[in-house]
Write a protein that holds these residues in place. Structure first.
Motif, PDB file in Angstrom:
ATOM      1  N   LEU A  75       0.816  -1.277   0.077  1.00 47.57           N
ATOM      2  CA  LEU A  75      -0.334   0.486   0.063  1.00 47.57           C
ATOM      3  C   LEU A  75       0.516   1.328   0.061  1.00 47.57           C
ATOM      4  CD1 LEU A  75      -2.771  -1.177   3.090  1.00 47.57           C
ATOM      5  CD2 LEU A  75      -2.554  -0.903   0.452  1.00 47.57           C
ATOM      6  N   ARG A  76       2.349   1.184  -0.013  1.00 46.95           N
ATOM      7  CA  ARG A  76       3.254   2.415   0.070  1.00 46.95           C
ATOM      8  C   ARG A  76       3.041   3.646  -0.557  1.00 46.95           C
ATOM      9  NH1 ARG A  76       6.306  -1.301  -2.922  1.00 46.95           N
ATOM     10  NH2 ARG A  76       7.043  -0.376  -4.174  1.00 46.95           N
ATOM     11  N   ASN A  77       2.626   3.265  -1.941  1.00 52.02           N
ATOM     12  CA  ASN A  77       1.846   4.328  -3.070  1.00 52.02           C
ATOM     13  C   ASN A  77       0.737   5.209  -3.031  1.00 52.02           C
ATOM     14  OD1 ASN A  77       5.029   3.956  -4.061  1.00 52.02           O
ATOM     15  ND2 ASN A  77       3.959   2.399  -5.334  1.00 52.02           N
ATOM     16  N   LEU A  78      -0.244   3.893  -2.012  1.00 52.78           N
ATOM     17  CA  LEU A  78      -1.471   5.005  -2.137  1.00 52.78           C
ATOM     18  C   LEU A  78      -1.779   5.229  -0.737  1.00 52.78           C
ATOM     19  CD1 LEU A  78      -3.271   1.831  -2.904  1.00 52.78           C
ATOM     20  CD2 LEU A  78      -2.600   2.907  -4.563  1.00 52.78           C
ATOM     21  N   ILE A  79      -0.722   5.373   0.257  1.00 49.70           N
ATOM     22  CA  ILE A  79      -1.394   5.348   1.476  1.00 49.70           C
ATOM     23  C   ILE A  79      -1.586   7.559   1.670  1.00 49.70           C
ATOM     24  CG2 ILE A  79      -0.447   5.248   3.785  1.00 49.70           C
ATOM     25  CD1 ILE A  79       0.034   3.038   4.279  1.00 49.70           C
ATOM     26  N   PRO A  80      -2.044   8.131   2.075  1.00 51.42           N
ATOM     27  CA  PRO A  80      -1.321   8.917   1.887  1.00 51.42           C
ATOM     28  C   PRO A  80      -0.819   9.524   3.187  1.00 51.42           C
ATOM     29  CG  PRO A  80      -3.913   8.935   2.309  1.00 51.42           C
ATOM     30  CD  PRO A  80      -2.703   7.685   1.922  1.00 51.42           C
ATOM     31  N   SER A  81       0.218  10.518   2.824  1.00 52.02           N
ATOM     32  CA  SER A  81       1.452  10.660   4.059  1.00 52.02           C
ATOM     33  C   SER A  81       0.940  11.308   5.350  1.00 52.02           C
ATOM     34  CB  SER A  81       2.246  11.611   3.254  1.00 52.02           C
ATOM     35  OG  SER A  81       2.391  12.529   3.236  1.00 52.02           O
ATOM     36  N   VAL A  87      -3.004   4.858   9.743  1.00 52.87           N
ATOM     37  CA  VAL A  87      -2.897   3.623   8.465  1.00 52.87           C
ATOM     38  C   VAL A  87      -1.550   2.370   9.301  1.00 52.87           C
ATOM     39  CG1 VAL A  87      -3.143   2.827   6.389  1.00 52.87           C
ATOM     40  CG2 VAL A  87      -3.669   5.252   6.969  1.00 52.87           C
TER      41      VAL A  87
END
Lengths: 227, 243
Positions: A75-81, A87
């Motif tokens: 999910l690392r590229n989907l998780i809003p920072s 999360v």
């Protein structure tokens, strides 16, 4: 940014390349999560009275860490920072609940023994630490390796401390009497040996962890931080 | 152009999706494991009742054979349910009762609580097993007290807790604490209830007095409270039975 860097890395790495293997072996020795990163101390104190509890706790942490690292990495590229910590927390918490439910359903004895400690997995800093430091920036496979390595490093230390505490505190190892029967006074107990109750108490775990850190750093001077 | 991951809309959408997915997954797992967990609770209940009566560890009774052993000693058709006055209540299954739930239920009047009584037979002797529940320092504590054939002497007990402090309150589970209860009488010579007292000054050898656990005072007092509260009811039943 990370996407670009990854796309450039065209040659495919073998699954068990040197770099990947290092992810597993490093946390066992020179990058141990407990003795070097000094994470997860709280549960190392609480759960090391008996080897058996240490083994089960270690397995539970390995399971949660490997799966959690995998999920976070996917999910690392989907998780809003901005909400990434939340999360990560949701992922750990749900994995722990799943482990807890499955243990209660299929291994009730273990579940009873661990009782409150299962909840402690959520607060184990190693897990959040690895999510944030590794899985958020790496591909799934290295993340699995990293999770496995760190979980194993943690479990190993837990067992090591537990061996000392159980042997000298209760005179048993994994539940088997080593020095004879304490109650009937056979074996070593017949010549006046007594169990050291101090070993059962949490401060002793801290002292043992301290001694292990001391030995490790005096054998490998590069681990000593400059002050 | 990919979605802007830092926009408010994306953050909200991600959070909502995550919660829905995780919620559904956990609900499914909870539903799937529930029957197994209930079954384990039942076996545990049987094991607790048996361990009040005899040393289950040395007899090799574990979860695996608890059910067979339970039916060997305890006939659930003999089991009774008492009301708060110690009279037999008809039409209630003793084993089905959840006295922990009744204890926690604030809406339920104390007079309406049920008191199950299990009757076991071993080597031709009758044993009465009284389940009790109460409150320790951190959470619920519970136990089973086993009364001998004379209906007044404690011949065994087992205690349990949810999360008392290890090494302190959690010691109520240990045999040494249980041994302190064995031999105590629950009623005086007139058949009236005699109150228990958990003491700190080492006078536990006196009748109706039990030594508490050092560092586990609140848990020990919790055991005293739950024993007294429930035992009163059972004593009035035994008194009627003896007359």
């Amino acid at each position: 940014m990370s996407d670009i860097a990854e796309n450039k890395k065209t040659p495919k790495e073998p699954l068990f390349s040197k770099k990947n293997k290092k992810l597993v072996t490093d946390p066992l020795t020179d990058n141990n999560p407990v003795t070097i990163q000094v994470l997860g101390i709280c549960s190392a104190l609480a759960i090391t009275v008996q080897v058996k509890q240490g083994v089960v706790m270690g397995l539970a942490v390995i399971f949660v860490l490997v799966l959690g690292n995998l999920i976070i990495s996917l999910l690392r590229n989907l998780i809003p920072s901005r909400i990434r910590i939340i999360v990560q927390l949701v992922v750990v918490a749900s994995l722990v609940i799943i482990v807890d439910q499955l243990l209660a359903a299929f291994m009730p004895d273990v579940s009873e023994q661990l009782s409150v400690f299962v909840g402690l997995i959520i607060t184990n800093c190693i897990i959040m630490g690895r999510f944030e430091a590794f899985a958020m920036a790496n591909k799934p496979w290295p993340s699995i390796m990293d999770g496995f390595g760190n979980g194993l490093g943690y479990a190993g230390l837990l067992v090591l401390v537990a061996v000392f505490r159980e042997l000298f505190g209760s005179g048993t190892l994994y539940g088997f009497p080593i020095f004879g029967d304490y109650i009937t006074g056979s074996g070593l107990y017949s010549i006046g040996y007594v169990n050291n109750n101090m070993m059962i108490l949490p401060p002793m775990a801290l002292i043992i962890v301290g001694v292990i850190i001391w030995i490790q750093r005096s054998r490998n001077k590069s681990l000593i931080e400059e002050h | 152009m990919a979605v802007n991951r830092d926009s408010n809309g994306y953050t909200f959408a991600f959070a909502i999706a995550l919660v829905v997915v995780v919620g559904t997954l956990l609900a499914l797992i909870a539903m799937w494991t529930k029957p197994f967990q209930q079954r384990n609770d039942e076996v545990k209940k049987q094991l607790d009742i048996l361990s009040a009566m005899m040393n289950t560890d040395s007899l090799g009774i574990t979860r695996k054979n608890a059910e067979d052993e339970f039916t060997k000693y305890v006939d659930l058709n003999d089991a009774l349910v008492l009301d708060a006055q110690g009279n037999i209540k008809e039409g209630v299954e003793a084993f089905e009762l959840d006295i922990k739930k009744e204890f926690k239920d604030k809406k339920l009047d104390k007079k309406d609580r049920n008191y199950p009584l299990f009757i076991a037979k071993k080597d031709g002797k009758t044993f009465y097993i009284l389940p009790i529940v109460g409150k320790g320092l951190w959470g619920p504590i519970w136990g089973n007290i086993c009364i001998g054939e004379d209906m007044e002497t404690i011949v065994g007990a087992s205690f349990g807790h949810k999360g008392e402090t290890p090494g302190l309150g959690a010691e109520i589970k240990q045999q040494f604490f249980i041994d302190r209860w064995i031999g105590e009488k629950i009623s005086d010579e007139n058949g009236e209830f005699s109150k228990f007292e958990v003491v700190k000054n080492g006078s536990g050898h006196k009748p109706s007095k039990v030594d508490g656990i050092t560092g586990g005072t609140i848990t020990s007092k919790g055991v005293e409270e739950m024993a007294n509260r429930s035992m009163q009811v059972y004593v009035s039943y035994f008194k009627n039975l003896k007359q």
